[in-house]
Design a protein around this motif. Structure first.
Motif, PDB file in Angstrom:
ATOM      1  N   GLY A  35       0.807  -1.214   0.000  1.00  0.00           N
ATOM      2  CA  GLY A  35       0.000   0.000   0.000  1.00  0.00           C
ATOM      3  C   GLY A  35       0.837   1.258   0.000  1.00  0.00           C
ATOM      4  O   GLY A  35       2.053   1.236  -0.156  1.00  0.00           O
ATOM      5  N   GLU A  40      -1.658   1.811  -3.946  1.00  0.00           N
ATOM      6  CA  GLU A  40      -2.942   1.733  -3.249  1.00  0.00           C
ATOM      7  C   GLU A  40      -3.789   0.558  -3.717  1.00  0.00           C
ATOM      8  O   GLU A  40      -4.754   0.174  -3.056  1.00  0.00           O
ATOM      9  N   LEU A  44      -6.321  -4.336  -0.965  1.00  0.00           N
ATOM     10  CA  LEU A  44      -7.263  -3.331  -0.467  1.00  0.00           C
ATOM     11  C   LEU A  44      -8.204  -3.888   0.595  1.00  0.00           C
ATOM     12  O   LEU A  44      -8.438  -3.257   1.628  1.00  0.00           O
ATOM     13  N   ARG A  47      -6.360  -4.372   3.812  1.00  0.00           N
ATOM     14  CA  ARG A  47      -5.965  -3.112   4.432  1.00  0.00           C
ATOM     15  C   ARG A  47      -7.180  -2.386   5.025  1.00  0.00           C
ATOM     16  O   ARG A  47      -7.054  -1.674   6.030  1.00  0.00           O
ATOM     17  N   GLY A  92       0.152   0.772   4.064  1.00  0.00           N
ATOM     18  CA  GLY A  92      -0.345   2.107   3.786  1.00  0.00           C
ATOM     19  C   GLY A  92      -1.797   2.228   4.233  1.00  0.00           C
ATOM     20  O   GLY A  92      -2.615   1.340   3.973  1.00  0.00           O
ATOM     21  N   VAL A  94      -5.635   3.259   4.446  1.00  0.00           N
ATOM     22  CA  VAL A  94      -6.734   3.658   3.568  1.00  0.00           C
ATOM     23  C   VAL A  94      -7.647   4.666   4.261  1.00  0.00           C
ATOM     24  O   VAL A  94      -8.507   5.267   3.631  1.00  0.00           O
ATOM     25  N   SER A 166      -7.918  10.668  -4.699  1.00  0.00           N
ATOM     26  CA  SER A 166      -7.351   9.408  -4.224  1.00  0.00           C
ATOM     27  C   SER A 166      -8.399   8.583  -3.486  1.00  0.00           C
ATOM     28  O   SER A 166      -9.165   9.109  -2.674  1.00  0.00           O
ATOM     29  N   LEU A 167      -8.407   7.272  -3.770  1.00  0.00           N
ATOM     30  CA  LEU A 167      -9.247   6.295  -3.071  1.00  0.00           C
ATOM     31  C   LEU A 167     -10.737   6.610  -3.148  1.00  0.00           C
ATOM     32  O   LEU A 167     -11.508   6.178  -2.292  1.00  0.00           O
ATOM     33  N   GLU A 215      -5.086   4.704  -8.739  1.00  0.00           N
ATOM     34  CA  GLU A 215      -5.473   5.097  -7.390  1.00  0.00           C
ATOM     35  C   GLU A 215      -6.100   6.483  -7.393  1.00  0.00           C
ATOM     36  O   GLU A 215      -6.788   6.866  -6.471  1.00  0.00           O
TER      37      GLU A 215
END
Length: 393
Positions: A35, A40, A44, A47, A92, A94, A166-167, A215
């Motif tokens: 991550g 990213e 997933l 995370r 990383g 989220v 992002s995300l 990402e």
């Protein structure tokens, strides 16, 4: 700021390290080292589950006031947590946009009701957020946003487009800067809205990057809705609130970033030794320069953390961004160069098809653009810190 840790702080460090060691096993063993920026897409689902595990352990909102569900820890102990988190190779986050941006913004500007509604989900790791700032015609120039919102029938009706979000594919909510006063320009007439992502009027489209992964996203609002009460600060005060959000980016999470950089550097150094590239004079000089610049980055982070709360918002963060983004790009270039010819050969572009060095090299091309381009950082420093006149448009 003189960052020192006493024995009680070091005991806390041991507590953090022990918890991480005990929990980064079993179902979370595979997320170690995964991550983060440019990666990213990795693990997933796991995370997101890790985010909930952090919430259960009380490791989210460490510096938030206890009255608002946080732990009220000192700067020193927050720094320790981020250092140990990175040292353990923990994945990383989220949920970092909610914890590090939206949460502190609500603590500064939100109503009691907003804090009761939104902070618990962030603290528990069950509610994820994304940031609706940049637009196709207003990337680093936030005051030029064109997304509009009209209050009608007890709801904000939102139309427009955001980009580089992002995300956004994973987020439950988005904090959106929109123009709510018709005819307003620049900093005036903006509002800071909290918008649910799971509704018919929101369309998220992933952007394919140089790495072949996605990402960042475009987000289109077509008569999307937000409740009338879901505006942070008064309508029309969005610029002030947005600047508050940007100001908190200079917080203790910076030290986690520095530890991540240090880990990347150690990997490049190990590769250089393994391939024999470290014996090349030019490569050795670049490795030494990179290490020295990394120490400067940490020193700058310490100075940033020690800046008074009432200091010019964003100035220290602008300097830090101007330092770390080009450094990170040079590290990516070095990572590929120490591999020699093999560093130029890729199996393909997409998930799992690039080596870590290639991933680092390609993604860091964006470092000097996202979060405010280098040109914008220099302009802000010149005008806000040095008092220089505005240049021609």
């Amino acid at each position: 700021m003189d960052l020192r840790f006493d024995e009680a702080d070091e005991e806390f460090r041991r507590e953090v390290a022990a918890w991480l060691a005990a929990n980064l096993t079993g179902e979370f063993a595979d997320v170690v080292g995964t991550g983060g920026p440019g990666r990213e897409h990795e693990h997933l689902a796991e995370r997101k589950a890790w985010e909930r595990r952090l919430g259960e352990g009380g490791w989210i909102g460490l510096g938030w006031p206890e009255a608002d569900g946080g732990r009220g820890l000192s700067w020193e102990r927050q720094v320790i947590f981020h250092e140990e988190y990175a040292r353990a190779g923990a994945p990383g986050r989220v949920g970092h946009i909610g914890e590090q941006l939206l949460g502190p913004t609500l603590l500064m500007f939100g109503t009691d009701e907003q804090k009761r509604r939104f902070l618990p989900g962030i603290l528990a790791g069950t509610q994820l957020w994304c940031q609706g700032y940049s637009e196709p015609g207003a990337g680093s120039d936030l005051a030029a946003v064109a997304t509009r919102a009209v209050l009608r029938g007890g709801e904000w009706h939102i139309d427009g487009q955001k980009v580089w979000t992002s995300l956004a594919t994973e987020a439950d909510w988005c904090f959106v800067i929109a123009r709510t006063e018709p005819g307003s320009q620049r900093h005036r007439g903006l509002s800071y809205l909290l918008v649910p992502m799971d509704q018919p009027g929101v369309d998220v489209r992933p952007i394919v990057q140089l790495t072949g992964t996605s990402e960042f996203n475009e987000v289109f609002f077509d008569d999307a809705r937000a409740a009338e009460a879901d505006v942070v600060g008064a309508p029309g005060e969005g610029w002030k609130v947005a600047m508050g959000t940007l100001a908190v980016e200079r917080g203790v999470s910076t030290f986690g970033q520095q530890m991540g950089f240090a880990r990347e550097y150690e990997q490049v150094l190990a590769t250089a030794r393994a391939t024999g590239a470290a014996s090349d004079g030019a490569i050795a000089e670049r490795l030494l320069d990179s290490w020295m610049e990394l120490q400067v980055l940490r020193h700058t982070a310490v100075m940033t953390l020690g800046a008074p709360a009432g200091s010019t918002p964003g100035s220290e963060a602008n300097i830090a961004k101007l330092l770390w983004a080009p450094w990170h790009q040079r590290l990516g270039e070095l990572a590929v160069d120490v591999l020699g010819v093999s560093g130029t050969v890729a199996a393909g572009f997409g998930e799992g098809e690039l080596t870590p060095a290639q991933q680092l090299y390609l993604f860091t091309r964006s470092d000097t653009i996202y979060g405010g381009s280098n040109e914008v950082q220099r302009t802000v420093i010149a005008q806000r810190m040095l008092g220089l006149p505005r240049g021609p448009a």
